[in-house]
Design a protein around this motif. Structure first.
Motif, PDB file in Angstrom:
ATOM      1  N   VAL A  61       1.050  -1.153  -0.125  1.00  0.00           N
ATOM      2  CA  VAL A  61       0.081  -0.243  -0.504  1.00  0.00           C
ATOM      3  C   VAL A  61       0.741   1.259   0.047  1.00  0.00           C
ATOM      4  N   GLU A  62       0.576   1.949  -0.618  1.00  0.00           N
ATOM      5  CA  GLU A  62       1.478   3.444  -0.829  1.00  0.00           C
ATOM      6  C   GLU A  62       1.465   4.185   0.416  1.00  0.00           C
ATOM      7  N   GLY A  63       1.894   4.981   0.930  1.00  0.00           N
ATOM      8  CA  GLY A  63       2.394   5.544   2.126  1.00  0.00           C
ATOM      9  C   GLY A  63       2.007   4.821   3.673  1.00  0.00           C
ATOM     10  N   ALA A  64       2.251   3.183   3.235  1.00  0.00           N
ATOM     11  CA  ALA A  64       2.184   2.389   4.115  1.00  0.00           C
ATOM     12  C   ALA A  64       3.601   2.572   4.918  1.00  0.00           C
ATOM     13  N   THR A  65       3.443   3.472   6.246  1.00  0.00           N
ATOM     14  CA  THR A  65       5.290   2.617   6.716  1.00  0.00           C
ATOM     15  C   THR A  65       5.825   1.110   7.645  1.00  0.00           C
ATOM     16  N   LYS A  66       4.580   1.196   7.582  1.00  0.00           N
ATOM     17  CA  LYS A  66       4.598  -0.893   8.200  1.00  0.00           C
ATOM     18  C   LYS A  66       3.279  -1.374   8.063  1.00  0.00           C
ATOM     19  N   TYR A  67       3.341  -2.435   7.803  1.00  0.00           N
ATOM     20  CA  TYR A  67       2.116  -3.119   8.054  1.00  0.00           C
ATOM     21  C   TYR A  67       1.622  -4.489   9.336  1.00  0.00           C
ATOM     22  N   GLU A  68       0.054  -3.911  10.538  1.00  0.00           N
ATOM     23  CA  GLU A  68       0.220  -5.425  11.534  1.00  0.00           C
ATOM     24  C   GLU A  68      -0.674  -6.408  10.973  1.00  0.00           C
ATOM     25  N   ILE A  69      -0.493  -7.239  11.388  1.00  0.00           N
ATOM     26  CA  ILE A  69      -1.093  -8.545  10.576  1.00  0.00           C
ATOM     27  C   ILE A  69      -1.436  -9.713  11.794  1.00  0.00           C
ATOM     28  N   GLN A  70      -2.828  -9.536  12.043  1.00  0.00           N
ATOM     29  CA  GLN A  70      -3.551 -10.779  12.923  1.00  0.00           C
ATOM     30  C   GLN A  70      -3.647 -11.752  11.890  1.00  0.00           C
ATOM     31  N   VAL A  71      -3.566 -13.559  12.919  1.00  0.00           N
ATOM     32  CA  VAL A  71      -3.913 -14.621  12.239  1.00  0.00           C
ATOM     33  C   VAL A  71      -4.827 -15.237  13.259  1.00  0.00           C
ATOM     34  N   ALA A  72      -5.714 -16.365  12.490  1.00  0.00           N
ATOM     35  CA  ALA A  72      -6.551 -16.075  13.520  1.00  0.00           C
ATOM     36  C   ALA A  72      -6.847 -17.894  13.282  1.00  0.00           C
ATOM     37  N   GLY A  73      -7.015 -18.479  13.608  1.00  0.00           N
ATOM     38  CA  GLY A  73      -7.279 -20.308  13.750  1.00  0.00           C
ATOM     39  C   GLY A  73      -8.809 -20.476  12.420  1.00  0.00           C
ATOM     40  N   ASP A  74      -8.806 -21.084  12.327  1.00  0.00           N
ATOM     41  CA  ASP A  74     -10.268 -21.446  11.301  1.00  0.00           C
ATOM     42  C   ASP A  74     -11.617 -21.461  11.878  1.00  0.00           C
ATOM     43  N   ASN A  75     -11.711 -21.558  12.960  1.00  0.00           N
ATOM     44  CA  ASN A  75     -12.612 -21.293  13.653  1.00  0.00           C
ATOM     45  C   ASN A  75     -12.885 -19.469  14.518  1.00  0.00           C
ATOM     46  N   ASP A  76     -12.540 -18.625  13.946  1.00  0.00           N
ATOM     47  CA  ASP A  76     -12.875 -17.630  14.698  1.00  0.00           C
ATOM     48  C   ASP A  76     -12.023 -16.387  13.659  1.00  0.00           C
ATOM     49  N   GLU A  77     -13.754 -16.227  12.676  1.00  0.00           N
ATOM     50  CA  GLU A  77     -13.369 -15.132  11.784  1.00  0.00           C
ATOM     51  C   GLU A  77     -13.235 -13.853  12.165  1.00  0.00           C
ATOM     52  N   LYS A  78     -13.855 -13.708  13.315  1.00  0.00           N
ATOM     53  CA  LYS A  78     -14.575 -12.289  13.669  1.00  0.00           C
ATOM     54  C   LYS A  78     -12.842 -11.907  15.103  1.00  0.00           C
ATOM     55  N   PHE A  79     -11.505 -12.891  14.568  1.00  0.00           N
ATOM     56  CA  PHE A  79     -10.498 -12.965  15.423  1.00  0.00           C
ATOM     57  C   PHE A  79     -10.684 -12.535  16.851  1.00  0.00           C
TER      58      PHE A  79
END
Length: 91
Positions: free
Chosen positions: A29-47
């Motif tokens: 993404v243009e203008g991004a200085t960094k990214y934040e990510i979250q990973v959830a398991g198969d049964n946790d689409e709402k994180f």
């Protein structure tokens, strides 16, 4: 002492058989200085309980995870340190 090391080695061997390194990637993404990510398991689409999270300077993130299926979402952090909106979860 030898028995303790043997137990540790067996546990590590079992753990490595149940885990794998997973690399997540997304479009830059243009203008991004960094990214934040979250990973959830198969049964946790709402994180509700992410199993991994982190920050990356590049549009990719690697994590050692138990075998399974995952969802991830990413948001941009701009030069002022302000986070953007989370992306839609991706499988």
């Amino acid at each position: 002492m030898m028995k303790i090391w043997l137990v540790i080695l067996i546990c590590l061997s079992t753990l490595s058989a149940l885990t794998r390194e997973v690399t997540f990637s997304w479009d830059a993404v243009e203008g991004a200085t960094k990214y934040e990510i979250q990973v959830a398991g198969d049964n946790d689409e709402k994180f509700a309980k992410p199993i991994a999270s982190g920050e990356s300077l590049k549009p990719e993130y690697a994590a050692l995870l138990l075998m399974g299926h995952f969802y991830y979402r990413v948001r941009v952090i701009d030069k002022k340190g302000k986070p953007g909106r989370w992306s839609q979860p991706a499988p």
